[in-house]
Write an enzyme that holds these catalytic residues in place. Structure first.
Site, PDB file in Angstrom:
ATOM      1  N   GLY A  33       0.703  -1.065   0.028  1.00  0.00           N
ATOM      2  CA  GLY A  33       0.088   0.154   0.122  1.00  0.00           C
ATOM      3  C   GLY A  33       0.967   1.139   0.000  1.00  0.00           C
ATOM      4  N   ASN A  34       0.262   2.346  -0.024  1.00  0.00           N
ATOM      5  CA  ASN A  34       0.787   3.815   0.483  1.00  0.00           C
ATOM      6  C   ASN A  34       0.125   4.496   1.382  1.00  0.00           C
ATOM      7  OD1 ASN A  34      -1.174   5.469  -0.986  1.00  0.00           O
ATOM      8  ND2 ASN A  34      -0.867   3.938  -2.527  1.00  0.00           N
ATOM      9  N   ARG A  35       0.877   5.465   1.596  1.00  0.00           N
ATOM     10  CA  ARG A  35       0.367   6.422   2.634  1.00  0.00           C
ATOM     11  C   ARG A  35      -0.657   7.497   2.478  1.00  0.00           C
ATOM     12  NH1 ARG A  35       5.463   9.219   4.875  1.00  0.00           N
ATOM     13  NH2 ARG A  35       4.159   9.958   6.259  1.00  0.00           N
ATOM     14  N   SER A  36      -1.146   7.486   1.382  1.00  0.00           N
ATOM     15  CA  SER A  36      -2.322   8.393   1.134  1.00  0.00           C
ATOM     16  C   SER A  36      -3.465   8.186   2.074  1.00  0.00           C
ATOM     17  CB  SER A  36      -2.911   8.389  -0.383  1.00  0.00           C
ATOM     18  OG  SER A  36      -4.266   8.960  -0.782  1.00  0.00           O
ATOM     19  N   ALA A 100      -3.955   7.716  -4.933  1.00  0.00           N
ATOM     20  CA  ALA A 100      -2.515   7.276  -5.214  1.00  0.00           C
ATOM     21  C   ALA A 100      -2.656   5.941  -5.579  1.00  0.00           C
ATOM     22  CB  ALA A 100      -1.840   7.282  -3.710  1.00  0.00           C
TER      23      ALA A 100
END
Ligand code: CTP
Ligand code: CA
Length: 232
Positions: A33-36, A100
């Protein structure tokens, strides 16, 4: 121009918006995943709804509640987001890719949980590139449809930020690119934002700093103008 809060200046405008961060599964219990947080995308939806627009929101993982009044289409992966955006593209006057999107996904998704006994001290993951949804939407847009992208950059200076933004604007062929700086402490999960909006040729259209909601209104002011000139 002043933010047109409290007016229905976007009435009749259909906005298709993606928000949040995609998650790419590795196995039934894990993902990349990502930090969005989805905050800027959700703020755009709220701002657009308050100005009378019809909002269709395709949500990847969000850390904030979805706004009431939007039609919600939840997705997990970049591939699902792509399918959903392409299916909804035809009914939109303005398309905004605030999500994102994972640039890569695991080549293989394990059927069962990956066990550490079976993988040893080092586990190598093979990742394959995801399709560029924004570039695809921009390429497939009908005359009059406005396509907007975001660019998250870890630039050291304003000049570098603009240079990276201009390169990306040229590559994506969107009508507008909203460029913002991200880093370990900037950009994600914060309530404020600083953006530069570039047009397709890389020229600065506006700059805005403030809460994500006020930045959303500034972006919508640009799109309201673009929408009007397209309908003339
Ligand atoms: N985007 C997309 N599909 C992808 C990757 C990104 O539609 N597979 C969209 C994002 O939603 C955003 C814009 O493209 O609107 C720019 O995303 P960004 O991550 O900044 O750019 P990339 O093209 O992925 O390049 P890089 O991450 O290498 O800077
Ligand atoms: Ca990316």
């Amino acid at each position: 121009a002043a933010a047109a809060r409290g007016t229905a200046d976007l009435a009749g405008l259909r906005i298709l918006l993606s928000a949040g961060g995609t998650r790419e599964p590795l196995d039934p219990v894990r993902f990349l995943g990502n930090r969005s947080s989805g905050k800027q995308g959700v703020a755009l939806a709220e701002a657009a709804l308050s100005r009378g627009a019809t909002v269709t929101l395709v949500t990847a993982h969000l850390e904030v509640p979805v706004p009431g009044g939007a039609e919600i289409h939840p997705v997990e992966t970049a591939e699902q987001l792509r399918t959903e955006m392409n299916a909804l593209l035809g009914g939109a006057d303005i398309v905004i890719m605030a999500a994102a999107v994972a640039d890569y996904r695991p080549r293989e998704v394990a059927e069962g949980k990956i066990k550490k006994d079976a993988t040893g001290d080092v586990l190598t993951l093979e990742l394959v590139k995801n399709p560029d949804i924004l570039a695809e939407l921009a390429a497939n847009r009908a005359p009059g449809q406005v396509v907007v992208g975001f660019a998250a950059e870890t630039a050291g200076s304003r000049e570098e930020l603009l240079e990276l933004g201009r390169t990306k604007a040229a590559r994506k062929r969107a009508d507008y690119l909203v460029v913002n700086r991200v880093g370990w402490t900037e950009g994600f999960a914060t309530d404020g934002n600083t953006v530069v909006v570039l047009d397709g040729a890389g020229h600065i259209v506006i700059e805005a700093t403030g809460s994500k909601l006020s930045v959303a209104h500034s972006i919508l002011n640009v799109l309201a103008e673009a929408g009007r000139s397209n309908h003339q």
